[in-house]
Design a protein around this motif. Structure first.
Motif, PDB file in Angstrom:
ATOM      1  N   UNK B  77       0.831  -1.202   0.000  1.00  0.00           N
ATOM      2  CA  UNK B  77       0.000   0.000   0.000  1.00  0.00           C
ATOM      3  C   UNK B  77       0.870   1.257   0.000  1.00  0.00           C
ATOM      4  N   UNK B  78       1.973   1.197   0.732  1.00  0.00           N
ATOM      5  CA  UNK B  78       2.845   2.378   0.818  1.00  0.00           C
ATOM      6  C   UNK B  78       3.592   2.639  -0.484  1.00  0.00           C
ATOM      7  N   UNK B  79       3.595   1.650  -1.379  1.00  0.00           N
ATOM      8  CA  UNK B  79       4.169   1.867  -2.707  1.00  0.00           C
ATOM      9  C   UNK B  79       3.091   2.371  -3.669  1.00  0.00           C
ATOM     10  N   UNK B  80       1.849   2.500  -3.168  1.00  0.00           N
ATOM     11  CA  UNK B  80       0.740   2.989  -3.996  1.00  0.00           C
ATOM     12  C   UNK B  80       0.157   1.922  -4.905  1.00  0.00           C
ATOM     13  N   UNK B  81       0.450   0.672  -4.593  1.00  0.00           N
ATOM     14  CA  UNK B  81       0.059  -0.409  -5.510  1.00  0.00           C
ATOM     15  C   UNK B  81      -1.059  -1.262  -4.926  1.00  0.00           C
ATOM     16  N   UNK B  82      -1.994  -1.603  -5.806  1.00  0.00           N
ATOM     17  CA  UNK B  82      -3.133  -2.454  -5.462  1.00  0.00           C
ATOM     18  C   UNK B  82      -2.659  -3.888  -5.228  1.00  0.00           C
ATOM     19  N   UNK B  83      -3.188  -4.527  -4.186  1.00  0.00           N
ATOM     20  CA  UNK B  83      -2.777  -5.898  -3.879  1.00  0.00           C
ATOM     21  C   UNK B  83      -3.975  -6.729  -3.428  1.00  0.00           C
ATOM     22  N   UNK B  84      -4.064  -7.925  -3.975  1.00  0.00           N
ATOM     23  CA  UNK B  84      -5.020  -8.895  -3.449  1.00  0.00           C
ATOM     24  C   UNK B  84      -4.211  -9.997  -2.784  1.00  0.00           C
ATOM     25  N   UNK B  85      -4.526 -10.280  -1.540  1.00  0.00           N
ATOM     26  CA  UNK B  85      -3.817 -11.327  -0.818  1.00  0.00           C
ATOM     27  C   UNK B  85      -4.785 -12.470  -0.582  1.00  0.00           C
ATOM     28  N   UNK B  86      -4.436 -13.626  -1.096  1.00  0.00           N
ATOM     29  CA  UNK B  86      -5.310 -14.785  -1.048  1.00  0.00           C
ATOM     30  C   UNK B  86      -4.562 -15.869  -0.283  1.00  0.00           C
ATOM     31  N   UNK B  87      -5.208 -16.480   0.670  1.00  0.00           N
ATOM     32  CA  UNK B  87      -4.496 -17.527   1.391  1.00  0.00           C
ATOM     33  C   UNK B  87      -5.332 -18.095   2.505  1.00  0.00           C
ATOM     34  N   UNK B  88      -4.787 -19.081   3.173  1.00  0.00           N
ATOM     35  CA  UNK B  88      -5.509 -19.691   4.273  1.00  0.00           C
ATOM     36  C   UNK B  88      -4.774 -20.926   4.729  1.00  0.00           C
ATOM     37  N   UNK B  89      -5.516 -21.777   5.420  1.00  0.00           N
ATOM     38  CA  UNK B  89      -4.923 -23.024   5.897  1.00  0.00           C
ATOM     39  C   UNK B  89      -5.388 -24.171   5.006  1.00  0.00           C
ATOM     40  N   UNK B  90      -4.417 -24.957   4.564  1.00  0.00           N
ATOM     41  CA  UNK B  90      -4.772 -26.010   3.608  1.00  0.00           C
ATOM     42  C   UNK B  90      -5.588 -27.121   4.261  1.00  0.00           C
ATOM     43  N   UNK B  91      -5.596 -27.198   5.587  1.00  0.00           N
ATOM     44  CA  UNK B  91      -6.364 -28.270   6.234  1.00  0.00           C
ATOM     45  C   UNK B  91      -7.852 -27.954   6.305  1.00  0.00           C
ATOM     46  N   UNK B  98     -11.311 -22.712  -2.610  1.00  0.00           N
ATOM     47  CA  UNK B  98     -10.456 -21.524  -2.736  1.00  0.00           C
ATOM     48  C   UNK B  98      -9.289 -21.770  -3.690  1.00  0.00           C
ATOM     49  N   UNK B  99      -8.798 -23.006  -3.690  1.00  0.00           N
ATOM     50  CA  UNK B  99      -7.702 -23.352  -4.592  1.00  0.00           C
ATOM     51  C   UNK B  99      -8.145 -23.172  -6.046  1.00  0.00           C
ATOM     52  N   UNK B 100      -9.357 -23.645  -6.375  1.00  0.00           N
ATOM     53  CA  UNK B 100      -9.853 -23.513  -7.751  1.00  0.00           C
ATOM     54  C   UNK B 100      -9.970 -22.047  -8.151  1.00  0.00           C
ATOM     55  N   UNK B 101     -10.503 -21.220  -7.239  1.00  0.00           N
ATOM     56  CA  UNK B 101     -10.648 -19.794  -7.537  1.00  0.00           C
ATOM     57  C   UNK B 101      -9.271 -19.160  -7.730  1.00  0.00           C
ATOM     58  N   UNK B 102      -8.346 -19.512  -6.842  1.00  0.00           N
ATOM     59  CA  UNK B 102      -7.012 -18.906  -6.914  1.00  0.00           C
ATOM     60  C   UNK B 102      -6.299 -19.288  -8.213  1.00  0.00           C
ATOM     61  N   UNK B 103      -6.463 -20.526  -8.650  1.00  0.00           N
ATOM     62  CA  UNK B 103      -5.832 -20.957  -9.908  1.00  0.00           C
ATOM     63  C   UNK B 103      -6.318 -20.069 -11.058  1.00  0.00           C
ATOM     64  N   UNK B 104      -7.621 -19.798 -11.081  1.00  0.00           N
ATOM     65  CA  UNK B 104      -8.166 -18.903 -12.120  1.00  0.00           C
ATOM     66  C   UNK B 104      -7.600 -17.494 -11.990  1.00  0.00           C
ATOM     67  N   UNK B 105      -7.504 -17.016 -10.742  1.00  0.00           N
ATOM     68  CA  UNK B 105      -7.010 -15.652 -10.525  1.00  0.00           C
ATOM     69  C   UNK B 105      -5.551 -15.518 -10.981  1.00  0.00           C
ATOM     70  N   UNK B 106      -4.744 -16.538 -10.703  1.00  0.00           N
ATOM     71  CA  UNK B 106      -3.340 -16.497 -11.126  1.00  0.00           C
ATOM     72  C   UNK B 106      -3.265 -16.423 -12.642  1.00  0.00           C
ATOM     73  N   UNK B 107      -4.052 -17.266 -13.314  1.00  0.00           N
ATOM     74  CA  UNK B 107      -4.018 -17.270 -14.783  1.00  0.00           C
ATOM     75  C   UNK B 107      -4.468 -15.927 -15.352  1.00  0.00           C
ATOM     76  N   UNK B 108      -5.537 -15.361 -14.753  1.00  0.00           N
ATOM     77  CA  UNK B 108      -6.009 -14.050 -15.229  1.00  0.00           C
ATOM     78  C   UNK B 108      -4.930 -12.992 -15.039  1.00  0.00           C
TER      79      UNK B 108
END
Lengths: 333, 335
Positions: B77-91, B98-108
């Motif tokens: 944020x202090x660099x003025x840049x937009x960031x989406x942080x995606x994550x969690x616990x794999x258990x 969430x993994x399926x959504x994230x795979x799509x987001x990475x490709x996009x």
């Protein structure tokens, strides 16, 4: 301090006396039930998400007591507990990067609406965005399920009187075993009763069962914000009604929780008396609640503290093994 | 021959700083979202100041500087840049969704020409994908080589969590504001003893020094971790010194902070070189040098304490809305 009092008192006098802060659970239930992703009652949602078990107050009972908590953490857990796949965003609307997040949020909200899913947002309270009109560049939203739709221009999204923007978007759901959901929600209730919200400075806020000490102290020492105290107590009275209805309904799926339900029924009854005391005073002094009937409220709050402590103790006994397996971190799933 | 679907971005990550900083630098410079040397990114984002030590000097100390969601959001944020942080616990049972959504987001993100930050561990970059083989191309910054992560294995690793971040557009923030905020981020890290409560085995900022010195004096620590922590710490202090050299004229009083960090770095060079010896088989911590290393670290602690006192003075000259307003997010215990 006095100016602060008067401002809130006069603001409260101009408006009908309903709890101002409709809870996040109401908004979430409105969206998920419309979508068919949650078919049970609102108290069931408030309970299964553990949202109704939160209790945190400003030590002088300022009006932010009902909504000052870690939305990002609590709402993320809430969705996950009931198997709802969600994404969310939050930030200060005065941050230089806000326009970037606003632009992204508008596009994500429109995408969600296209799929027929409403979006829960913060507009100085939790609201539900129900429709949009690209030509007029505006959203339509409701403040509660039965209220009329209001307009929110796209570029006004997140530009609130309070310094926050927030939104949660629902993407889908996964299958969950209801008894497991119920069990986890009661474990989270223990967590919320016993663990202070790290986001809140302890010098100014109190959480869980300790919130009672703060409320009692503020009322006894006459150091409370009257309008804030009024709103806060009504708000939590609503949460306790939800908790009682939830525990009662939960015992249909999981009979072992009946004992816990009895405690919450008793707790809700005390909060009914608290509400009654608050409203009686409003009738007697219609010009606004400049002070509360602390003399009547103190014994009621002490009773509520006693019963809620017993309720948490009964959950600890019922779920002793899974709770002890979590060692010093009751909330960690 | 059918055309294969996928993207490969020309991104080159190099491990020099903290893994997050290295990954971020690779992603942003490739996308034209940051100009300048890495020490500037490390300083402006506040990442250089982060210093956390596990009581047994485990190597995880270097990435355990707080809850990533909170720390990385504020850094970027202090660099003025937009960031989406995606994550969690794999258990958690929602991980698959969430993994399926994230795979799509990475490709996009890759389709838009933006590489992603990814917890391997440590942090690396995803700089491409191949839809036919269902793999992502990942760099860890150590070797120049690309690793392959199957879509099905996305997010799975030996730690309990997964994390992936996507960057977006940028707004320009005046340099003075960015520098001031970077100092305030530094000050917060310095003054927060435990950043991942209820865990008390990790000490941050001022307390990190105590944890490090105590472990070196008492022994029984992880020796690989000790070297990794010491080198990462030294690199960070060199970065801070270079960063402050560059921006010291931006705020009155900052020159003094720069002097203190320059002095700190000078005082550490000798004892560090003596304590960490390079052998053919790797690096070795010289037991006999530990007392002089510890006394050098104690001097460094004093200097950094003085630097932070000066930062407190500078910070107090300007209003700080971000810290005088209670947020509705941030630190919480893991659930």
């Amino acid at each position: 301090m006095n100016e602060h009092h008067n401002k809130h008192a006069s603001a409260a006098a101009d408006q009908p006396r309903v709890p101002l802060a409709s809870s996040f659970a109401d908004a979430m239930h409105q969206v998920l039930s419309a979508k068919g992703w949650f078919t049970l009652s609102k108290p069931m949602l408030a309970g299964m998400t553990a949202l109704c078990f939160r209790l945190s107050v400003h030590r002088q009972l300022h009006p932010d007591s009902a909504t000052a908590y870690n939305w990002a953490a609590e709402h993320c857990v809430a969705a996950d507990l009931i198997g709802i796949i969600a994404m969310q965003g939050a930030g200060f609307n005065f941050s230089p990067t806000f326009p970037l997040y606003q632009k992204q949020a508008i596009s994500e909200i429109r995408r969600s609406l296209e799929q027929g899913t409403g979006v829960v947002c913060w507009k100085d309270r939790f609201i539900v965005i129900t429709r949009c009109d690209d030509e007029r560049q505006l959203f339509y939203y409701t403040e509660n399920a039965s209220a009329a739709e209001l307009e929110l221009p796209y570029e006004q999204f997140g530009r609130n009187e309070s310094p926050y923007w927030y939104g949660q978007i629902y993407e889908g759901q996964i299958r969950k075993d209801i008894v497991q959901v119920l069990r986890e929600s009661f474990i989270q209730a223990v967590y919320k009763a016993e663990v202070h919200d790290l986001m809140l400075p302890e010098s100014q806020y109190a959480c869980g069962l300790r919130a009672y000490d703060a409320m009692l102290e503020a009322l006894a020492d006459n150091t409370y914000d009257a309008a804030g105290a009024y709103e806060t107590l009504l708000f939590y009275a609503g949460m306790k009604q939800d908790a009682a209805a939830y525990a009662r309904e939960a015992s249909q799926y999981w009979p072992e929780v009946e004992g816990v339900a009895e405690h919450y029924a008793a707790l809700a009854a005390v909060y009914n008396q608290i509400t009654h005391t608050l409203c009686k005073q409003t009738v007697q002094a219609p010009e606004g609640p400049c002070s509360l009937d602390a003399h009547s409220l103190l014994p009621l709050l002490r009773e509520a503290q006693r019963i809620e402590t017993a309720a948490i103790q009964s959950i600890r006994i019922l779920l002793r093994e899974p709770i002890e397996n979590r060692f010093h971190d009751v909330g960690l799933r | 021959m059918s055309k294969r679907t996928g993207v490969i971005l020309d991104v080159r990550m190099q491990r020099e700083s903290k893994s997050f900083t290295d990954a971020l630098y690779a992603v942003l410079t490739a996308a034209g979202l940051f100009e300048g040397p890495k020490f500037m990114l490390s300083g402006l984002s506040g990442m250089a100041f982060k210093f956390t030590v596990h009581e047994k000097l485990l190597p995880m100390s270097v990435t355990a500087y707080g809850q990533w969601g909170t720390e990385h959001r504020r850094a970027v944020d202090n660099l003025g840049i937009f960031l989406v942080d995606d994550g969690g616990r794999t258990r958690h049972d929602s991980f698959g969704a969430y993994q399926r959504i994230a795979i799509d987001c990475v490709k996009q993100s890759l389709d838009r020409g933006l590489a992603c930050l990814y917890w391997i561990p440590e942090f690396g970059v995803i700089h491409g994908y191949d839809e036919d083989d269902r793999v992502f191309y990942v760099q860890d910054g150590w070797s120049g080589e690309t690793q392959y992560v199957l879509y099905d294995n996305f997010g799975l690793n030996f730690t309990p969590f997964w994390d992936c971040m996507y960057v977006g557009e940028r707004v320009m923030i005046p340099l003075q504001d960015t520098v001031l905020e970077s100092l305030r981020l530094a000050l917060e890290d310095w003054e927060t003893p435990h950043k991942t409560l209820p865990d008390l085995s990790l000490g941050s900022g001022r307390l990190a020094y105590s944890f490090l010195i105590r472990a070196l004096q008492q022994g029984g620590f992880d020796s690989y971790g000790a070297i990794y922590i010491l080198e990462s710490y030294m690199t960070s202090r060199i970065e801070i010194s270079a960063y402050l050299q560059e921006v010291q004229s931006v705020l009155p009083g900052l020159e003094e902070v720069q002097h203190l960090y320059a002095k700190l770095v000078e005082g550490l060079r000798g004892p560090f070189a003596a304590a960490i010896s390079e052998k053919n088989s790797g690096k070795l911590l010289m037991q006999v040098q530990l007392p002089s290393l510890c006394s050098a670290l104690k001097k460094a602690l004093e200097l950094e304490e003085r630097a932070m006192q000066q930062v407190t003075k500078i910070s107090g000259q300007y209003p700080d809305r971000k810290r005088s307003t209670l947020p509705r997010w941030g630190a919480h215990t893991a659930r």
